[in-house]
Design an enzyme around this catalytic site. Structure first.
Site, PDB file in Angstrom:
ATOM      1  N   SER A 169       0.858  -1.183   0.000  1.00 32.53           N
ATOM      2  CA  SER A 169       0.000   0.000   0.000  1.00 32.53           C
ATOM      3  C   SER A 169       0.894   1.233   0.000  1.00 32.53           C
ATOM      4  CB  SER A 169      -0.888   0.010   1.253  1.00 32.53           C
ATOM      5  OG  SER A 169      -1.546   1.252   1.416  1.00 32.53           O
ATOM      6  N   TYR A 199      -2.551  -1.685  10.378  1.00 32.97           N
ATOM      7  CA  TYR A 199      -2.537  -1.677   8.914  1.00 32.97           C
ATOM      8  C   TYR A 199      -1.225  -1.151   8.348  1.00 32.97           C
ATOM      9  CZ  TYR A 199      -3.997  -1.144   4.090  1.00 32.97           C
ATOM     10  OH  TYR A 199      -4.065  -1.246   2.721  1.00 32.97           O
TER      11      TYR A 199
END
Length: 339
Positions: free
Chosen positions: A183, A195
């Site tokens: 990401s 995350y």
């Protein structure tokens, strides 16, 4: 209006008066053309290649499975639920096969290895796409407990490592590809929870794996998407989990943020998602497809305009500039200003 003859004359005069600049521009143009041509070369024999994709119930994995199936590759789609597997099989050709896989369960991974080994035979596995992931819980670190971090890390990082290690022998046999979905938040950490930690870890694991596997002809690629509208960015799920985190906080911690902070934080999340999240998932799956089918795949793919022109460039700037972004997007605590 300037005529074409006058324009040609002007260009010729500029080129003759600035030969060094002209040579530099021509060199840049030639390099760009050469790169574009090289980037377009494809591997042969799609019909003989098997690709395993995790997280195919929805989102990027689901779209990629259908996309590669239409290209003629043998897609082995790993789904978390039986319904996800059944729905995908009904929407694809008979060539696509599904398998149930929980990337946090070693026994489930072992059963998937047995299934894939029978499907690929002596050819080996051409591609592994580690796409399965989760984003919840996400929020201020102080709202979390250790289990909240583990929940995300087990799927997004340890699951990627465990699945990859199990399938490396089959990938080495085919001299294939590992495609790991990281990401832009594997470059920037602008939110608490597991995350960003997990995506930083995927970047590091992929970089070291690329060096290790290069000796065996196995290429490792990293996909770095920006914001997209998938299950990971569903506002209803994110907001419900944030409410869970806020509700269980001790009152003194809530007081330190202020009684309006939670509502303002939810509004900031909604504004950010609506502003940044793109519905066009093909921007990501095209990168994945290129990583699997290009003769010369790239090491990293930034997917989405926000990734290319905002998040990735931002990651190279000083920390105080990066810190400015969450301070703009998210509210400031109003409870204990003097603390």
């Amino acid at each position: 209006m300037v005529s074409s003859d006058n324009l040609a004359t002007w260009l010729l005069e500029v080129m003759l008066s600035h030969p060094a600049l002209t040579c530099a521009l021509l060199l840049v143009a030639l390099v760009a053309i050469r790169w574009y041509i090289r980037d377009s070369y494809k591997v042969e024999g799609f019909g003989q290649k098997h690709v395993l994709i995790t997280g195919c119930d929805s989102g990027f994995g689901n779209l990629l499975a259908k996309q590669l199936d239409r290209k003629g590759l043998h897609v082995l789609a790993a789904c978390f639920t039986e319904k996800g597997a059944a729905d995908l099989a009904a929407a694809a050709s008979p060539r696509l096969k599904t398998v149930l896989l929980n990337v946090t369960d070693g026994q489930s991974i072992g059963r998937a290895v047995e299934f894939v080994s029978k499907e690929v035979g002596e050819r080996g596995l051409w591609g592994l796409v580690n796409n399965a992931g989760t984003s919840i819980p996400v929020g201020p670190n102080e709202w979390m407990q250790l289990e909240d971090f583990k929940k995300v890390l087990d799927v997004n990082l340890m699951g990627v490592i465990d699945v990859t290690l199990h399938f490396l022998p089959l990938l080495k046999k085919a001299r294939g590809r590992v495609v790991n979905v990281a990401s832009v938040f594997g470059r920037l950490s602008i939110a608490g929870g597991g995350y960003c930690l997990s995506k930083y870890g995927v970047e590091a694991f992929s970089d070291s794996l690329r060096v290790d596997m290069g000796h065996f002809g196995v290429k490792v690629c990293i996909i770095e998407p920006g914001f997209f509208k998938t299950g990971l960015t569903r506002l209803d799920l994110i907001e419900a989990d944030l409410e869970r985190l806020w509700t269980r906080l001790p009152q003194d911690v809530k007081d330190s943020y202020g009684h309006t902070y939670f509502d303002e934080y939810l509004k900031a999340q909604e504004f950010s998602m609506n502003l940044l999240a793109s519905p066009d998932l093909s921007k990501v799956t095209r990168c994945m497809e290129h990583a699997l089918t290009a003769q010369f795949p790239r090491t990293r793919y930034s997917a989405g305009w926000d990734a290319k022109f905002f998040w990735i460039p931002l990651s190279y700037l000083p920390s105080f500039v990066c810190d400015f972004i969450p301070n703009v997007l998210l509210p400031a605590p109003k409870g204990n200003r003097n603390v």
